[in-house]
Design a protein around this motif. Structure first.
Motif, PDB file in Angstrom:
ATOM      1  N   LYS A  67      40.312  43.926  44.292  1.00 55.22           N
ATOM      2  CA  LYS A  67      39.159  43.940  43.384  1.00 55.22           C
ATOM      3  C   LYS A  67      39.578  43.550  41.966  1.00 55.22           C
ATOM      4  CE  LYS A  67      36.426  47.412  45.894  1.00 55.22           C
ATOM      5  NZ  LYS A  67      35.866  48.793  45.855  1.00 55.22           N
ATOM      6  N   LEU A  68      40.680  44.140  41.506  1.00 58.15           N
ATOM      7  CA  LEU A  68      41.172  43.805  40.167  1.00 58.15           C
ATOM      8  C   LEU A  68      41.661  42.363  40.117  1.00 58.15           C
ATOM      9  CD1 LEU A  68      43.169  47.064  39.316  1.00 58.15           C
ATOM     10  CD2 LEU A  68      40.853  46.467  38.630  1.00 58.15           C
ATOM     11  N   GLN A  69      42.310  41.934  41.188  1.00 59.58           N
ATOM     12  CA  GLN A  69      42.785  40.553  41.266  1.00 59.58           C
ATOM     13  C   GLN A  69      41.629  39.565  41.188  1.00 59.58           C
ATOM     14  OE1 GLN A  69      44.420  39.453  45.081  1.00 59.58           O
ATOM     15  NE2 GLN A  69      45.739  37.886  44.216  1.00 59.58           N
ATOM     16  N   ASP A  70      40.555  39.841  41.927  1.00 58.03           N
ATOM     17  CA  ASP A  70      39.387  38.951  41.916  1.00 58.03           C
ATOM     18  C   ASP A  70      38.754  38.878  40.535  1.00 58.03           C
ATOM     19  OD1 ASP A  70      39.758  38.413  44.570  1.00 58.03           O
ATOM     20  OD2 ASP A  70      38.222  39.783  45.304  1.00 58.03           O
ATOM     21  N   ALA A  71      38.703  40.022  39.849  1.00 58.01           N
ATOM     22  CA  ALA A  71      38.111  40.054  38.508  1.00 58.01           C
ATOM     23  C   ALA A  71      38.923  39.185  37.541  1.00 58.01           C
ATOM     24  CB  ALA A  71      38.030  41.488  38.000  1.00 58.01           C
ATOM     25  N   ILE A  72      40.252  39.281  37.623  1.00 60.66           N
ATOM     26  CA  ILE A  72      41.109  38.493  36.740  1.00 60.66           C
ATOM     27  C   ILE A  72      41.023  37.011  37.086  1.00 60.66           C
ATOM     28  CG2 ILE A  72      43.495  38.066  36.041  1.00 60.66           C
ATOM     29  CD1 ILE A  72      44.013  41.074  36.555  1.00 60.66           C
ATOM     30  N   LEU A  73      41.079  36.699  38.386  1.00 59.06           N
ATOM     31  CA  LEU A  73      40.996  35.304  38.812  1.00 59.06           C
ATOM     32  C   LEU A  73      39.671  34.670  38.398  1.00 59.06           C
ATOM     33  CD1 LEU A  73      42.541  35.504  42.401  1.00 59.06           C
ATOM     34  CD2 LEU A  73      43.473  34.229  40.474  1.00 59.06           C
TER      35      LEU A  73
ATOM     36  N   LEU B 173      45.095  52.626  39.727  1.00 62.60           N
ATOM     37  CA  LEU B 173      45.515  52.376  41.103  1.00 62.60           C
ATOM     38  C   LEU B 173      46.366  53.520  41.629  1.00 62.60           C
ATOM     39  CD1 LEU B 173      46.560  48.606  40.785  1.00 62.60           C
ATOM     40  CD2 LEU B 173      44.488  49.490  41.878  1.00 62.60           C
ATOM     41  N   ASN B 174      46.559  53.528  42.926  1.00 61.91           N
ATOM     42  CA  ASN B 174      47.468  54.483  43.554  1.00 61.91           C
ATOM     43  C   ASN B 174      48.834  54.380  42.878  1.00 61.91           C
ATOM     44  OD1 ASN B 174      49.747  54.884  45.667  1.00 61.91           O
ATOM     45  ND2 ASN B 174      48.007  55.990  46.537  1.00 61.91           N
ATOM     46  N   VAL B 175      49.458  55.516  42.562  1.00 59.92           N
ATOM     47  CA  VAL B 175      50.718  55.530  41.816  1.00 59.92           C
ATOM     48  C   VAL B 175      51.804  54.757  42.553  1.00 59.92           C
ATOM     49  CG1 VAL B 175      52.555  56.984  40.882  1.00 59.92           C
ATOM     50  CG2 VAL B 175      50.171  57.706  40.669  1.00 59.92           C
ATOM     51  N   ASP B 176      51.897  54.964  43.867  1.00 64.14           N
ATOM     52  CA  ASP B 176      52.905  54.229  44.645  1.00 64.14           C
ATOM     53  C   ASP B 176      52.648  52.729  44.596  1.00 64.14           C
ATOM     54  OD1 ASP B 176      54.199  56.554  45.346  1.00 64.14           O
ATOM     55  OD2 ASP B 176      53.085  56.810  47.213  1.00 64.14           O
TER      56      ASP B 176
ATOM     57  N   LYS C 254      49.465  50.588  49.690  1.00 69.22           N
ATOM     58  CA  LYS C 254      48.703  51.605  50.417  1.00 69.22           C
ATOM     59  C   LYS C 254      47.198  51.361  50.311  1.00 69.22           C
ATOM     60  CE  LYS C 254      52.217  55.219  50.055  1.00 69.22           C
ATOM     61  NZ  LYS C 254      52.523  56.596  49.595  1.00 69.22           N
ATOM     62  N   GLU C 255      46.757  50.836  49.176  1.00 70.38           N
ATOM     63  CA  GLU C 255      45.325  50.571  48.975  1.00 70.38           C
ATOM     64  C   GLU C 255      45.152  49.135  48.455  1.00 70.38           C
ATOM     65  OE1 GLU C 255      43.974  53.586  46.302  1.00 70.38           O
ATOM     66  OE2 GLU C 255      44.269  55.215  47.740  1.00 70.38           O
ATOM     67  N   PRO C 256      45.441  48.145  49.325  1.00 72.25           N
ATOM     68  CA  PRO C 256      45.369  46.748  48.876  1.00 72.25           C
ATOM     69  C   PRO C 256      43.973  46.306  48.450  1.00 72.25           C
ATOM     70  CG  PRO C 256      45.606  46.883  51.271  1.00 72.25           C
ATOM     71  CD  PRO C 256      45.827  48.259  50.738  1.00 72.25           C
ATOM     72  N   GLU C 257      42.930  46.962  49.015  1.00 72.81           N
ATOM     73  CA  GLU C 257      41.568  46.559  48.663  1.00 72.81           C
ATOM     74  C   GLU C 257      41.263  46.833  47.192  1.00 72.81           C
ATOM     75  OE1 GLU C 257      41.650  50.754  50.093  1.00 72.81           O
ATOM     76  OE2 GLU C 257      42.367  48.835  50.903  1.00 72.81           O
ATOM     77  N   ASN C 258      41.844  47.901  46.632  1.00 70.55           N
ATOM     78  CA  ASN C 258      41.632  48.207  45.211  1.00 70.55           C
ATOM     79  C   ASN C 258      42.356  47.192  44.326  1.00 70.55           C
ATOM     80  OD1 ASN C 258      40.095  50.441  45.872  1.00 70.55           O
ATOM     81  ND2 ASN C 258      41.814  51.859  45.778  1.00 70.55           N
ATOM     82  N   VAL C 259      43.531  46.784  44.771  1.00 68.64           N
ATOM     83  CA  VAL C 259      44.271  45.758  44.034  1.00 68.64           C
ATOM     84  C   VAL C 259      43.509  44.440  44.092  1.00 68.64           C
ATOM     85  CG1 VAL C 259      46.434  44.479  43.858  1.00 68.64           C
ATOM     86  CG2 VAL C 259      46.461  46.888  44.560  1.00 68.64           C
TER      87      VAL C 259
ATOM     88  N   ILE D  76      47.846  37.874  36.712  1.00 68.55           N
ATOM     89  CA  ILE D  76      47.710  37.467  38.112  1.00 68.55           C
ATOM     90  C   ILE D  76      48.982  37.798  38.888  1.00 68.55           C
ATOM     91  CG2 ILE D  76      47.535  35.463  39.647  1.00 68.55           C
ATOM     92  CD1 ILE D  76      45.616  34.222  37.681  1.00 68.55           C
ATOM     93  N   LEU D  77      50.135  37.560  38.270  1.00 60.66           N
ATOM     94  CA  LEU D  77      51.409  37.891  38.916  1.00 60.66           C
ATOM     95  C   LEU D  77      51.500  39.387  39.201  1.00 60.66           C
ATOM     96  CD1 LEU D  77      53.748  35.664  36.719  1.00 60.66           C
ATOM     97  CD2 LEU D  77      53.155  35.266  39.127  1.00 60.66           C
ATOM     98  N   LEU D  78      50.951  40.172  38.298  1.00 63.84           N
ATOM     99  CA  LEU D  78      50.955  41.631  38.496  1.00 63.84           C
ATOM    100  C   LEU D  78      50.031  42.039  39.632  1.00 63.84           C
ATOM    101  CD1 LEU D  78      51.603  44.566  37.521  1.00 63.84           C
ATOM    102  CD2 LEU D  78      49.652  44.320  35.946  1.00 63.84           C
ATOM    103  N   MET D  79      48.828  41.504  39.644  1.00 66.40           N
ATOM    104  CA  MET D  79      47.803  41.916  40.620  1.00 66.40           C
ATOM    105  C   MET D  79      47.811  40.994  41.837  1.00 66.40           C
ATOM    106  SD  MET D  79      46.345  44.595  39.430  1.00 66.40           S
ATOM    107  CE  MET D  79      45.959  45.456  37.896  1.00 66.40           C
ATOM    108  N   GLN D  80      48.780  41.160  42.702  1.00 65.71           N
ATOM    109  CA  GLN D  80      48.860  40.384  43.936  1.00 65.71           C
ATOM    110  C   GLN D  80      48.602  41.320  45.117  1.00 65.71           C
ATOM    111  OE1 GLN D  80      49.901  36.728  44.287  1.00 65.71           O
ATOM    112  NE2 GLN D  80      48.927  37.001  42.306  1.00 65.71           N
ATOM    113  N   SER D  81      47.418  41.184  45.715  1.00 65.42           N
ATOM    114  CA  SER D  81      47.016  42.132  46.767  1.00 65.42           C
ATOM    115  C   SER D  81      47.736  41.916  48.086  1.00 65.42           C
ATOM    116  CB  SER D  81      45.498  42.032  46.995  1.00 65.42           C
ATOM    117  OG  SER D  81      45.137  40.730  47.404  1.00 65.42           O
ATOM    118  N   ASP D  82      48.518  40.844  48.193  1.00 63.20           N
ATOM    119  CA  ASP D  82      49.233  40.595  49.451  1.00 63.20           C
ATOM    120  C   ASP D  82      50.669  41.110  49.421  1.00 63.20           C
ATOM    121  OD1 ASP D  82      50.166  38.784  47.605  1.00 63.20           O
ATOM    122  OD2 ASP D  82      50.323  37.117  49.020  1.00 63.20           O
TER     123      ASP D  82
END
Length: 361
Positions: free
Chosen positions: A290-296, A192-195, A283-288, A272-278
């Motif tokens: 994708k990973l969130q959906d895969a884990i869920l 993911l984006n470093v920031d 900066k790039e929530p769509e990439n987060v 799941i707690l780590l990968m919260q796209s909201d």
């Protein structure tokens, strides 16, 4: 019909028969002729004294002899439907057709649902990596050197002096490092984006530490084991200072213990707690996402496979995500209030964890 030697002949005219119609093996032409005659009550007259030979070339020349032969060979007039009966039959056929479509659709839906609920190889690989990362970084509480397991703890928990906050920060430092290490082991996080990585870590750090602390809760003795091995009872915690941070974790831990989560479910909950796209500021929530959906998706299918008789288990786990985010938010609010009242009292590390700093390294 035996079609091995070609189509059978119509018993009325000798043409190729298409099946049994009105109790006789007939062609489509004779079937239709017989039906129309009965339905319309048609009357015919033979010009040749009803002695006509009926075959497929002469059948249309004398209707009376053709109809007479239909009766003679055994075609049943009582099987011909009237208008009302035809309408009812068409309706029944249509209803049966629709019912078959619905049944086929349900079967397809069930098959698709079963297929979607089945763990894939990718799911198993992801779960394995998450569990490995979580167990590798969970660590075991250190053994307390205190002779009295609970002796002197309450005095430390209720105090509000800077030294108490500093002790808490020092106790939390190893846990923070473990959360960072865990995140790096979650598939896709380091890409993911470093920031965004820093923001996600900063946002979830307290939540995951609360989860890990809750997993060390002993419901029988109602004790919570801290990372340094010290055990606390809720009765020892008094309002004020550091106590406001620990008390909500007790309540969460008691609820979590009732779910009896296995190690994979706990690890996936942390992921799941780590990968919260909201999370605000990504900066790039769509990439987060994708990973969130895969884990869920993998998590839900894991529960479906391993807890087939607990349909609400998944919903209960998602509620725990909300509970942890609420606890973290309240912690941040309380730390901010304490900071405003006691400037310079809270260590910078704690301000970072409670979203008052700038980075988590």
């Amino acid at each position: 019909m035996d079609l091995s030697n070609g189509p059978e002949p119509c018993i009325v005219c000798g043409d190729a028969a298409t099946g049994y119609h009105y109790r006789c093996m007939t062609c489509e032409g004779c079937k239709g002729f017989f039906r129309r005659t009965i339905q319309k009550n048609l009357q015919y007259h033979c010009k040749w004294n009803r002695k006509c030979v009926i075959d497929k070339t002469t059948r249309n020349q004398c209707q009376e002899c053709r109809f007479h032969k239909c009766l003679q060979v055994g075609m049943a007039t009582d099987l011909v439907l009237n208008e009302r009966q035809r309408t009812a039959k068409r309706k029944l056929i249509e209803e049966n057709r629709e019912r078959r479509k619905e049944e086929q659709s349900k079967v397809k839906s069930r098959d698709l649902s079963v297929e979607m609920d089945a763990l894939t190889d990718n799911d198993r690989g992801l779960i394995c990596e998450v569990v490995t990362a979580y167990e590798y970084t969970s660590g075991k509480p250190q053994n307390s050197n205190n002779k009295g397991e609970y002796e002197g703890v309450s005095a430390e928990i209720q105090t509000q002096d800077p030294e108490s906050w500093q002790q808490l920060a020092e106790a939390m430092t190893p846990s923070i490092v473990k959360v960072v290490e865990f995140a790096k082991g979650v598939p896709g996080f380091t890409e993911l984006n470093v920031d965004d990585q820093i923001l996600l870590l900063k946002s979830c750090c307290m939540e995951i530490m609360c989860l890990r602390a809750a997993c060390r809760f002993d419901p029988e003795n109602e004790t919570l084991t801290l990372h340094n091995g010290v055990k606390l009872r809720k009765s020892q915690i008094h309002q004020g200072g550091v106590a406001v941070l620990i008390e909500p974790i007790f309540d969460f831990a008691m609820g979590l213990s009732k779910l009896k989560l296995d190690k994979a479910e706990i690890a996936l909950l942390a992921a799941i707690l780590l990968m919260q796209s909201d999370r605000s500021g990504l900066k790039e929530p769509e990439n987060v996402e994708k990973l969130q959906d895969a884990i869920l998706g993998a998590f839900k299918r894991y529960i479906t496979e391993n807890r087939p008789h607990q349909p609400v288990h998944w919903a209960k786990i998602l509620m725990k995500v909300t509970d942890l985010r609420t606890i973290s938010t309240r912690h941040a609010e309380r730390v901010l209030c304490i900071r405003l009242d006691n400037s310079g009292e809270i260590p910078p590390l704690l301000l970072e964890v409670f979203n008052e700093g700038h980075t988590v390294s």
